[in-house]
Scaffold this motif. Structure first.
Motif, short mmCIF file in Angstrom:
data_model
loop_
_atom_site.label_atom_id
_atom_site.label_comp_id
_atom_site.label_asym_id
_atom_site.label_seq_id
_atom_site.Cartn_x
_atom_site.Cartn_y
_atom_site.Cartn_z
N GLN A 30 0.82 -1.21 0.00
CA GLN A 30 0.00 0.00 0.00
C GLN A 30 0.86 1.26 0.00
OE1 GLN A 30 -0.87 1.73 3.47
NE2 GLN A 30 -1.45 3.43 2.16
N GLU A 31 1.87 1.28 0.86
CA GLU A 31 2.74 2.45 0.93
C GLU A 31 3.60 2.58 -0.32
OE1 GLU A 31 2.60 4.76 3.02
OE2 GLU A 31 1.46 3.92 4.70
N GLN A 32 4.02 1.45 -0.89
CA GLN A 32 4.85 1.50 -2.08
C GLN A 32 4.06 2.03 -3.28
OE1 GLN A 32 8.55 0.31 -2.26
NE2 GLN A 32 7.96 2.08 -3.50
N GLU A 33 2.79 1.70 -3.36
CA GLU A 33 1.98 2.24 -4.43
C GLU A 33 1.87 3.76 -4.33
OE1 GLU A 33 -2.16 1.07 -6.56
OE2 GLU A 33 -2.34 1.70 -4.47
N GLU A 34 1.65 4.26 -3.11
CA GLU A 34 1.59 5.70 -2.91
C GLU A 34 2.94 6.34 -3.22
OE1 GLU A 34 0.15 6.29 1.04
OE2 GLU A 34 -1.92 5.81 0.50
N ASN A 35 4.01 5.71 -2.73
CA ASN A 35 5.38 6.03 -3.14
C ASN A 35 5.80 7.47 -2.86
OD1 ASN A 35 7.81 4.99 -4.17
ND2 ASN A 35 7.42 5.86 -6.20
N PHE A 36 5.37 8.00 -1.71
CA PHE A 36 5.84 9.34 -1.38
C PHE A 36 6.26 9.48 0.09
CE2 PHE A 36 1.36 9.51 -0.33
CZ PHE A 36 1.30 10.31 0.80
N GLN A 37 6.19 8.38 0.84
CA GLN A 37 6.61 8.41 2.24
C GLN A 37 7.63 7.29 2.48
OE1 GLN A 37 2.47 8.19 3.83
NE2 GLN A 37 2.97 10.08 4.91
N PRO A 38 8.89 7.54 2.18
CA PRO A 38 9.90 6.48 2.29
C PRO A 38 10.03 5.89 3.68
CG PRO A 38 10.92 8.64 1.96
CD PRO A 38 9.47 8.82 1.69
N ASP A 39 9.83 6.69 4.72
CA ASP A 39 9.92 6.16 6.09
C ASP A 39 8.80 5.16 6.34
OD1 ASP A 39 12.17 7.61 6.74
OD2 ASP A 39 11.04 9.30 7.56
N ASP A 40 7.61 5.45 5.83
CA ASP A 40 6.48 4.54 6.02
C ASP A 40 6.68 3.25 5.22
OD1 ASP A 40 5.43 6.50 7.55
OD2 ASP A 40 3.78 7.03 6.24
N ILE A 41 7.20 3.38 4.02
CA ILE A 41 7.49 2.20 3.20
C ILE A 41 8.47 1.30 3.94
CG2 ILE A 41 8.58 1.38 1.07
CD1 ILE A 41 7.60 4.00 -0.25
N GLU A 42 9.52 1.90 4.48
CA GLU A 42 10.55 1.12 5.17
C GLU A 42 10.01 0.49 6.45
OE1 GLU A 42 14.38 -0.53 5.38
OE2 GLU A 42 13.28 0.47 3.77
N ALA A 43 9.14 1.21 7.16
CA ALA A 43 8.58 0.68 8.40
C ALA A 43 7.73 -0.56 8.12
CB ALA A 43 7.73 1.74 9.10
N CYS A 44 6.91 -0.50 7.08
CA CYS A 44 6.07 -1.66 6.74
C CYS A 44 6.93 -2.82 6.26
CB CYS A 44 5.06 -1.27 5.65
SG CYS A 44 3.83 -0.07 6.19
N LYS A 45 7.95 -2.52 5.49
CA LYS A 45 8.85 -3.56 4.99
C LYS A 45 9.53 -4.27 6.15
CE LYS A 45 12.92 -4.17 2.01
NZ LYS A 45 13.86 -3.46 1.09
#
Length: 269
Positions: A130-145
């Protein structure tokens, strides 16, 4: 958000009341579930994700995760397919490989052997998507990963690697969390659920009296701790401390205001 295929499939499931409660996070969380330990934990994980997205005003994803939480009460729910989202081309291979690792762990009995870890891994994966699709919050992407990886490692019987620290910053002479900090700490709360201990350490810059700064640093750390507990971290796993102005991220002289030193560091063990 491009969820027509997923949303349609979920609305077709029985007992979802024709998706009449698309955004009822509490209803999804409290719905009766006589299924496996994995199904019950997955219901909890998806309900939490739904709440996070609802609070951020992302109604499409809140609806999606409410549907998946409810679906978990009647049977197993699969992690989302990469093709269901508009993932940037350079991230498709990584996410597809991650999903394959997850399904392989399931095939090895992960859902039965470690249902809580399996559910965390799946929720982390869908959150990452979900965060990767939005692709504008790198910290959130990394946290979910990282949440996905921690669950996957626990399910596979591997020792999870320590996560990178998360740092939130404060205005001068303040212990109030900014909106930016809250957003980051919401995702940090996901990571913390897979950690043995969460270390929360407050800091200040060198402006002002050292004793006062020690107290201010502790107040900042406590504000972060309270936020994490309110978002699902068990209080007994949190260790709160303060270093005042004695451990600056940026070396300065005395009586110097420096924004990068006014911080709380959240570490996961």
């Amino acid at each position: 958000m491009k969820f027509l295929k997923t949303a349609t499939a979920l609305c077709a499931l029985p007992l979802l009341a024709a998706c009449a409660s698309n955004w009822d996070v509490d209803g999804a969380k409290m719905a009766a579930n006589d299924g496996s330990a994995f199904q019950k934990e997955l219901q909890s994980e998806y309900s939490r994700l739904a709440g996070l997205e609802r609070d951020e005003g992302d109604w499409a994803d809140a609806k999606l995760f409410v549907g998946k939480a409810l679906a978990a009460t009647t049977g197993d729910v699969e992690p989302q397919m990469v093709a269901d989202r508009n993932i940037p081309a350079d991230k498709v291979e990584e996410l597809a490989a991650a999903r394959n690792k997850l399904t392989m762990a399931y095939a090895m009995g992960g859902k039965v052997k470690a249902p809580n870890a399996a559910a965390r891994a799946q929720a982390g994966y869908d959150c990452w998507m979900q965060e990767q699709e939005e692709n504008f919050q790198p910290d959130d992407i990394e946290a979910c990963k990282k949440y996905f990886m921690a669950g996957l490692n626990d399910m596979s019987g591997e020792k999870a690697k320590a996560s990178d620290d998360i740092i939130v910053y404060f205005d001068f002479n303040s212990s109030m969390l900014t909106d930016e900090s809250k957003g980051l700490l919401v995702k940090a709360s996901m990571m913390g659920r897979g950690a043995n201990a969460v270390m929360v350490t407050g800091h200040t810059d060198t402006k002002g009296n050292a004793a006062y700064n020690e107290s201010l640093a502790l107040t900042r750390a406590q504000a972060v701790s309270d936020f994490l507990k309110a978002h699902g971290i068990m209080g007994k796993s949190i260790r709160v401390g303060a270093s005042g102005e004695s451990m600056n991220a940026v070396t300065t002289g005395d009586e110097i205001e420096e924004a990068r030193n006014r911080r709380v560091v959240v570490s996961f063990k």
